[in-house]
Design a protein around this motif. Structure first.
Motif, PDB file in Angstrom:
ATOM      1  N   ARG A 108     -40.009   5.025   8.189  1.00 34.23           N
ATOM      2  CA  ARG A 108     -39.889   6.508   8.129  1.00 34.23           C
ATOM      3  C   ARG A 108     -40.078   6.877   6.532  1.00 34.23           C
ATOM      4  NH1 ARG A 108     -34.454   8.905  10.868  1.00 34.23           N
ATOM      5  NH2 ARG A 108     -33.593   7.293   9.481  1.00 34.23           N
ATOM      6  N   GLN A 109     -39.872   6.377   5.565  1.00 31.45           N
ATOM      7  CA  GLN A 109     -40.345   6.616   4.415  1.00 31.45           C
ATOM      8  C   GLN A 109     -41.670   6.647   4.107  1.00 31.45           C
ATOM      9  OE1 GLN A 109     -37.649   3.661   2.197  1.00 31.45           O
ATOM     10  NE2 GLN A 109     -36.002   5.135   2.124  1.00 31.45           N
ATOM     11  N   ALA A 148     -40.951   5.656  14.036  1.00 27.96           N
ATOM     12  CA  ALA A 148     -41.811   6.103  12.791  1.00 27.96           C
ATOM     13  C   ALA A 148     -42.634   5.185  12.669  1.00 27.96           C
ATOM     14  CB  ALA A 148     -40.955   6.380  11.489  1.00 27.96           C
ATOM     15  N   ALA A 169     -35.440   6.721  14.433  1.00 31.32           N
ATOM     16  CA  ALA A 169     -35.977   6.064  12.941  1.00 31.32           C
ATOM     17  C   ALA A 169     -36.890   4.897  13.357  1.00 31.32           C
ATOM     18  CB  ALA A 169     -34.450   5.564  12.635  1.00 31.32           C
ATOM     19  N   GLU A 228     -31.103   5.707   2.755  1.00 32.73           N
ATOM     20  CA  GLU A 228     -32.205   6.672   3.104  1.00 32.73           C
ATOM     21  C   GLU A 228     -32.101   8.075   2.916  1.00 32.73           C
ATOM     22  OE1 GLU A 228     -35.694   6.170   6.466  1.00 32.73           O
ATOM     23  OE2 GLU A 228     -33.992   5.862   7.049  1.00 32.73           O
ATOM     24  N   THR A 272     -39.247   1.769   4.158  1.00 37.64           N
ATOM     25  CA  THR A 272     -39.177   1.717   5.515  1.00 37.64           C
ATOM     26  C   THR A 272     -40.198   2.742   6.330  1.00 37.64           C
ATOM     27  OG1 THR A 272     -37.958   3.803   5.869  1.00 37.64           O
ATOM     28  CG2 THR A 272     -36.661   1.780   5.453  1.00 37.64           C
TER      29      THR A 272
END
Length: 643
Positions: free
Chosen positions: A61-62, A27, A24, A155, A59
């Protein structure tokens, strides 16, 4: 931190492993939207906590997921174009934005719908998405029209089969396209409503949903989606996406921060713009068709001074103050579900006032009111008891020779015409939460049929005053319906208005019982109240013993108890059980519905949101309960024997 996974008997919550945490954190997006968020405190909660850019809402990762999907839209477009050419669609290289219908336009059209799917994903892939603990699902960013601060977020996995997966957005686009009934080309033009257009000479059929004063910051909130659409579609629609963020200068809302915090300038901008827009709509509207205006905005303000009473004296005439018959909410008050508030002043809304002022000044008269169920009554809207309907105002041009009227004439016509209009609305089963909004239409129809309504001193009776008088008359109309109640129920309504379900002095209850011609002993025997230690309190619904199914209720059963029984039965046993109860009530059923309207209005003014919701729910369910009750009665009819 926890990982939500599917277990054998439902969802399970697991602690992450070190490897999962490392993945996580690893990213790193290659691009992010570094554009500034609006700082409007009304609907932007995050900037004050240091989240000042759109990128801060996600985030890492998003951000990787969103940029990856956005870039894949371009790849899919090229693949679709090549497939279209291979299928024999002409390769004319005319872009979609210029009306193309060949292979290039085909591929670009597909990429538009895929970009919508990415935007749908963004709504579920931000740090504003909370976890719904009871339903065990992720909530979207825009549970309401705002970006609030969320301390614990969820998430979503874009590749799962649950909420927030990418393919759900694709599926929705597919369903929309396949179910769309259109067989002809449609054209959409963006144009400033206050400015003339070369096509204005052609009469138009107009139906509009105007902005709601300062209620929603459409442009500021649209930036959340715009930054991702721009990345995917700027090469297809370069003119639309020519700015980094959504253009805001011409947005017709009263937003003080765009005027250096000056509320008066913001209001003047909105009023001037709305007046110009309605003047233009009036001029170009087709003479054979009405102008229809959708409005789903609650009246939210209390004027610090009460309106002039419903007398003909008006300004400069002898009229006593008109305090609210209900008074203030007291220490147990909750936020009002429709914003009608707890003050004793006249009720009127700046949003409604400005919109109606613009219509009247443009030369329109309000010809009718259509409540329409346009609002989805689920989720957050149920929790806050939001409007269930939009109010559609049907407007036509006011005759050039329309007369002027006095305040007295306006009030006489209001008292003559409004009761029938309100009765029709109730018979149509409009939700109590919508009744105050819907009553504006028939009231303003009287006001707007005149070139002007004048006070006794010759000054104009303003739209705000007209709204206050209409709302005051609505309250009186609902109070008059109490006359149909039995004496026990009239006592219960009055006591409820003063104490809700809290205890009050026995002496006060005794005085009220004498005024209502009923004894406290009989009220206690009926089960309406309980008295002990010098105090009296109404029994709450949960403590009442519901009548057994199939048992015929006594004719003397008070309307108060009937209403409470129906609500409790509906809440605990469902519509069928409530219908069976209604079937046994005979002619008392409709009076119970009218009482629910009255109690909703009372709770609304007091700010008792949860209690108001119970009465609103009963009225909304009434059509289905009535249908099932009639069915129950028919099933119980037996063929008499001939011998």
């Amino acid at each position: 931190m926890a990982i939500v996974a599917e277990g054998q008997n439902g969802r399970i919550y697991l602690s992450p492993t070190a490897e999962q945490e490392a993945i996580a954190r690893s990213a790193q997006p290659t691009w992010k939207p570094d554009t500034e968020l609006s700082t409007h405190s009304q609907y932007m909660g995050v900037p004050r906590y240091g989240m000042t850019k759109h990128a801060d809402l996600f985030t890492p990762r998003q951000l990787v997921a969103l940029t990856t999907f956005s870039d894949l839209v371009a790849e899919a477009r090229e693949k679709a174009i090549q497939d279209a050419i291979a299928a024999g669609i002409p390769d004319d290289n005319v872009p979609l934005a210029e009306g193309g219908t060949g292979a290039r336009a085909y591929g670009e059209a597909i990429s538009v719908y895929l970009a919508f799917a990415v935007d749908k994903g963004a709504n579920y892939w931000s740090t504003i998405c909370a976890w719904h603990s009871s339903r065990e699902i992720i909530m979207s960013t825009f549970a309401r029209q705002a970006i609030p601060m969320v301390w614990d977020y969820a998430e979503a996995n874009p590749f799962c089969n649950s909420s927030g997966n990418f393919l759900s957005g694709v599926d929705q686009a597919v369903k929309m396209i396949t179910s769309c009934p259109a067989t002809l080309d449609g054209k959409v033009n963006q144009h400033d409503a206050t400015l003339t257009h070369s096509d204005d000479a052609t009469p138009k059929i107009i139906s509009t949903d105007p902005p709601y004063f300062d209620n929603i910051g459409y442009a500021d909130l649209s930036d959340f989606f715009y930054v991702w659409l721009r990345r995917s579609l700027s090469s297809i629609y370069p003119n639309i996406f020519s700015t980094l963020l959504v253009p805001k200068a011409q947005e017709l809302v009263a937003t003080p921060y765009r005027f250096g915090g000056d509320k008066q300038k913001a209001r003047e901008f909105f009023e001037t713009g709305l007046s110009k827009a309605f003047n233009r709509l009036h001029d170009i509207c087709h003479a054979d068709y009405p102008l229809t205006v959708y409005y789903a905005f609650k009246q939210t303000e209390e004027d610090p001074s009460p309106p002039d009473s419903l007398s003909h004296e008006g300004r400069d005439g002898p009229h006593p103050p008109t305090p609210s018959p209900i008074g203030r909410g007291g220490e147990n008050s909750e936020p009002s579900p429709s914003g009608r508030g707890q003050g004793e002043g006249g009720r009127a809304s700046t949003g409604w006032e400005t919109m109606l002022e613009g219509l009247v000044r443009s030369g329109c008269t309000i010809d009718g009111t259509w409540p329409m169920r346009t609002e989805r009554p689920t989720g957050v809207k149920v929790a806050v008891n939001a409007l269930a309907s939009s109010i559609v105002l049907v407007c036509r041009p006011r005759p050039a020779n329309a007369p002027k009227a006095s305040r007295g004439q306006f009030l006489k016509e209001l008292k003559r015409e409004l009761p029938q209009a309100l009765k029709l609305l109730q018979q149509g089963n409009i939700a109590p939460v919508d009744l105050a909004q819907a009553s504006i239409g028939p009231g303003m129809a009287i006001y707007s049929r005149y070139a002007a309504v004048l006070e006794n001193d010759g000054s104009p009776l303003t739209v705000r005053t007209a709204l206050q008088l209409i709302n005051q008359y609505l309250d009186e109309y609902l109070e008059e319906q109490e006359g149909e109640l039995d004496s026990a129920s009239r006592w219960a309504v009055t006591w409820f208005a003063q104490h809700r379900f809290e205890p009050g002095p026995y002496g006060d209850a005794e005085v009220l019982s004498k005024a209502k011609n009923v004894s406290l002993e009989s009220l206690e025997e009926l089960g309406i109240l309980e008295a002990r230690a010098g105090k009296v309190r109404l029994r709450e619904r949960g403590s009442l013993s519901l009548p057994e199914a199939g048992i015929r209720l006594p004719e003397s059963l008070p309307h108060w108890l009937i209403t409470q029984f129906l609500i409790q039965t509906l809440d605990t046993q469902g519509e069928m059980a409530a219908a069976e109860l209604l079937a046994s009530l005979g002619e008392k059923g409709p009076i119970a519905r009218d009482l629910a309207y009255r109690l909703y209005t009372l709770c609304d003014k007091k700010g008792w949101a949860q209690e108001a919701l119970a009465y609103n729910t009963l009225v909304i369910a009434w059509p289905e309960i009535s249908r099932l009750a009639l069915q129950t009665k028919q099933n119980n009819i037996t063929q008499p024997s001939l011998f």
